[in-house]
Design a protein around this motif. Sequence first.
Motif, PDB file in Angstrom:
ATOM      1  N   PHE A 426      23.716 -17.988 -36.943  1.00 12.50           N
ATOM      2  CA  PHE A 426      25.044 -17.832 -36.355  1.00 12.50           C
ATOM      3  C   PHE A 426      25.806 -16.684 -37.027  1.00 12.50           C
ATOM      4  O   PHE A 426      26.451 -15.867 -36.355  1.00 12.50           O
ATOM      5  CB  PHE A 426      25.835 -19.135 -36.483  1.00 12.50           C
ATOM      6  N   ILE A 427      25.740 -16.615 -38.359  1.00 11.39           N
ATOM      7  CA  ILE A 427      26.414 -15.534 -39.074  1.00 11.39           C
ATOM      8  C   ILE A 427      25.797 -14.188 -38.695  1.00 11.39           C
ATOM      9  O   ILE A 427      26.500 -13.197 -38.488  1.00 11.39           O
ATOM     10  CB  ILE A 427      26.359 -15.765 -40.594  1.00 11.39           C
ATOM     11  N   GLY A 428      24.476 -14.148 -38.572  1.00 10.87           N
ATOM     12  CA  GLY A 428      23.813 -12.918 -38.155  1.00 10.87           C
ATOM     13  C   GLY A 428      24.239 -12.474 -36.771  1.00 10.87           C
ATOM     14  O   GLY A 428      24.422 -11.274 -36.511  1.00 10.87           O
ATOM     15  N   GLN A 429      24.442 -13.440 -35.866  1.00 12.09           N
ATOM     16  CA  GLN A 429      24.861 -13.113 -34.496  1.00 12.09           C
ATOM     17  C   GLN A 429      26.315 -12.681 -34.416  1.00 12.09           C
ATOM     18  O   GLN A 429      26.671 -11.820 -33.612  1.00 12.09           O
ATOM     19  CB  GLN A 429      24.636 -14.331 -33.595  1.00 12.09           C
ATOM     20  N   THR A 430      27.170 -13.262 -35.244  1.00 12.42           N
ATOM     21  CA  THR A 430      28.607 -12.985 -35.148  1.00 12.42           C
ATOM     22  C   THR A 430      29.096 -11.920 -36.122  1.00 12.42           C
ATOM     23  O   THR A 430      30.254 -11.502 -36.043  1.00 12.42           O
ATOM     24  CB  THR A 430      29.420 -14.276 -35.364  1.00 12.42           C
ATOM     25  N   VAL A 431      28.228 -11.510 -37.052  1.00  7.34           N
ATOM     26  CA  VAL A 431      28.580 -10.419 -37.977  1.00  7.34           C
ATOM     27  C   VAL A 431      27.535  -9.315 -37.848  1.00  7.34           C
ATOM     28  O   VAL A 431      27.747  -8.313 -37.183  1.00  7.34           O
ATOM     29  CB  VAL A 431      28.689 -10.918 -39.434  1.00  7.34           C
ATOM     30  N   HIS A 432      26.398  -9.501 -38.487  1.00  4.43           N
ATOM     31  CA  HIS A 432      25.315  -8.516 -38.439  1.00  4.43           C
ATOM     32  C   HIS A 432      24.076  -9.174 -39.037  1.00  4.43           C
ATOM     33  O   HIS A 432      24.173  -9.885 -40.050  1.00  4.43           O
ATOM     34  CB  HIS A 432      25.692  -7.266 -39.248  1.00  4.43           C
ATOM     35  N   PRO A 433      22.889  -8.930 -38.440  1.00  4.55           N
ATOM     36  CA  PRO A 433      21.670  -9.539 -38.988  1.00  4.55           C
ATOM     37  C   PRO A 433      21.393  -9.142 -40.428  1.00  4.55           C
ATOM     38  O   PRO A 433      20.728  -9.893 -41.163  1.00  4.55           O
ATOM     39  CB  PRO A 433      20.566  -9.008 -38.050  1.00  4.55           C
ATOM     40  N   SER A 434      21.896  -7.968 -40.860  1.00  8.17           N
ATOM     41  CA  SER A 434      21.651  -7.512 -42.239  1.00  8.17           C
ATOM     42  C   SER A 434      22.787  -7.855 -43.192  1.00  8.17           C
ATOM     43  O   SER A 434      22.791  -7.389 -44.341  1.00  8.17           O
ATOM     44  CB  SER A 434      21.408  -5.994 -42.259  1.00  8.17           C
ATOM     45  N   TYR A 435      23.741  -8.637 -42.741  1.00  4.00           N
ATOM     46  CA  TYR A 435      24.817  -9.092 -43.626  1.00  4.00           C
ATOM     47  C   TYR A 435      24.182  -9.945 -44.721  1.00  4.00           C
ATOM     48  O   TYR A 435      23.434 -10.885 -44.430  1.00  4.00           O
ATOM     49  CB  TYR A 435      25.824  -9.901 -42.822  1.00  4.00           C
ATOM     50  N   PRO A 436      24.389  -9.623 -45.998  1.00  7.31           N
ATOM     51  CA  PRO A 436      23.656 -10.294 -47.084  1.00  7.31           C
ATOM     52  C   PRO A 436      23.717 -11.814 -47.049  1.00  7.31           C
ATOM     53  O   PRO A 436      22.748 -12.490 -47.422  1.00  7.31           O
ATOM     54  CB  PRO A 436      24.328  -9.735 -48.347  1.00  7.31           C
TER      55      PRO A 436
END
Length: 834
Positions: A426-436
């Motif tokens: 969910f975080i990858g979809q709503t921010v960025h897949p490479s967000y740490p």
Amino acid sequence: MKAAENVLKKLLNIELQTHAFKLKFINGDNIPVVEEDFLYECIAVLNELSINKNELSRKLLVAISALLWHYKHPSWDGLKNYLILFLSRGGFGPSSIMLDAEFSQESRSYSFSHSLLNEFAITLAQAGDEIVIDGRRFLLTDFQKDLWEVLDYEGVTGISAPTSAGKSFLILLKAISYLLKKPGSIVYVVPTLSLVNQVMADFRKMLSHFQLTAYTVESGYTLGEHGPNTIFVLTQEKAITSFSQTEAPFAHLRLLVIDEIQNVERVAQADDQRAKVLYDLMVEMRNSAKIDHVIVSGPRINKIDELGSDIFGTRAQKREVESSPVLNLTYAVNQKGKQYYLTLFSDLISGNLEVKITESEAIKGYGKVAYQDSYLEYLNEFIDSFGDECVLVFSPTSSTCSTIANHFSGNAPAIKNQELDSLATFIGQTVHPSYPLVETIKKGIAYHHGKLPFHVRLLVEEVIKSGKIKTVVATTTLLQGVNLPVQNIVIRNPNLFTKQKADSVKLTNYELANLRGRAGRLLKDFIGRTFILDEKSFREEDATQLDLFKGTEKELQVGYGQKYEKFKQEIKDDIAAGAGSTEKNKEYSYLTTYIRQAALKYGINTQPRLASVGIKMSDRELQNALEAMNGLTVDRKICANNRYWDPVDLDRLHRQRANFTLPTSPQEYRISYTLKAVLEQLQEVVPTYYERHFDVYNTGESDLLLQRCILAENWLKERTLSEILSNKYYNTPKRIEDTITFVEGRLSYGLPLLLKPLYDMKHPTSMFHRFIEMGAFLPVTRALIELNIPRETAIYLKNRVSWNQEMSKKDLAAQVRSLKPGLPSWYKVQLELV
């Protein structure tokens, strides 16, 4: 007390030896245990301590009970009965609940019944600490019960207590009791958005528990939109903006709460804007509202009653306590010559306990600042020693948070947890897949700081509270009262930097004590532990800093008097010369601004207003200040609505307003280029304000300013964060994190403050600067955000609700609640407060 100290020393030695082995600092051949003869000695001492109600006895009672319970033999079932009795008799009834896994909250009864006499004694001991609210019973500590009775009286009350003393819960209960006796509104001021959400959730749960359906809980103030029965949970920034809408936004309050009052301490420092906002808010509340009850609260503050009296101009009472229902222990690794030792500090025994670290080759980075791989490897192994216990690692900066968490994640084994995998996706979809954070969450590791996107911060806090996350890396956001179930805190050093600079700062003794108090929470953990990995860093300047590891109190001096007297002549000269805010006078120019703003607002009645904050001016000095502003062309209302801008600087901006072309609609062509031109002009006209609020400059050939303006345009046009970051420029975790940090700070907070005066002057009905602040321009999206729904989720919901501007927020909230059952799970979590 000698017998009690000897007992405690033996238990602490068991604690020290056990943890030295657990941390792989020593071998475990000779670790002592609690023998049966020693058990009887402990019980005899506890019996005596439970009868004596002085502070030292209470501290010893909790410490010995907690350690004895932790290190008891598994077969000693009857020990629970004794400890529950002793703790109840000593005024720590809530702590006793933690000893009984089968305690019934509904019937308020324990699971044992071995002795009717023992059960009767416990009931009798707890009877004096029970309260009844609308037929519902609550068990309090002695301190909470005393505080409960004091808060029945109207006026100002100061509360000083350790972070785990349960003061916030007691304030919540008292607020409900006030509303049951007489309807009205409440304002509850907290320093962070995370705390806003926590307090709102607590209030809504309690309102539901007491079936108080007539009340609404709001996180913002909008003139004309709130009924008489409203609970406002606000940051100081949100609260003070209400005074730009009307002179008396909260005309009559049942209760005003200022939580974490220690944040006002640096009000006279030029660079601490948040402290000024908090102080000015309290002064405004004092002068504009009738308030039945005022509570100022903070951890370990000396003379908190005098502080409340100074701020609110009336006699105040106080309640303070040193003892805590949770035992907080502090360890430190220190070096003597070439040998390392693990020291256990306690202010309840003479001296400290230490054990020589025989396996010292693993210790890395002692006495250094940089977070190099060798140190991170050592830190990672240290954290692994705690197994399934929740550990919080303190990080000096937000950027270091992800560095530490990434390193932990790279070394951590894969875990199978569908909930964490789902959250990572969910975080990858709503921010960025490479967000740490995407990768660290999958490994059960999270980081937390003030620059996380709001929806991510909510979800991270939720999985930490649910126990799914065992390792948390966090900055000083933890100091601001966020309740996370953390048993252990690990701190390397007091630095709030990773590279030493002239203006680098460190945690103070008081801040460190507050941070240590976050380990262990009432009704959650009986023992909280803090581990200092570099004792040397706390005594580089002063060897007496070993006191950092003991209880530390603070006496707050607020007001502008001392700073005004120091720069009185310079301020008089600047007033006479019509000087605004410059690089030269930045250490005191905020005082000149304050004086001019007060003079414009109050005229000949300015002197008592200034005197109330410590600025004493003669009739002649005030007259000079008033006469110096006779030539101002800017409207006084514009000055009042921009209280942290000097009227002289606002006037200069006003005289040049015709030279500015401002965007007013999201549909305009090339908004980013228009914004860039405006910002370049502001750099020239009001450079100190530009640096304070935005601080973006072009260097070399790169047009960074235009890039930031394009980002602002996309933000206000409701492009989601994931859409914005899908640009190929965002191809590294660092660029992604740097951009999010900029959006959460300079863009959505600083830029609107910089632009607001121009819009007030040229387009007073325009919402354009508010569009940038909220990251939304459609009325429905903004209405959803005003319901405390994170921006990304509001954008997701905007096409799923039917809404027009004639509809009330209450109706919109009802629609959102009706949609919630059909939404994906992580959206549901974010809507719990709607």
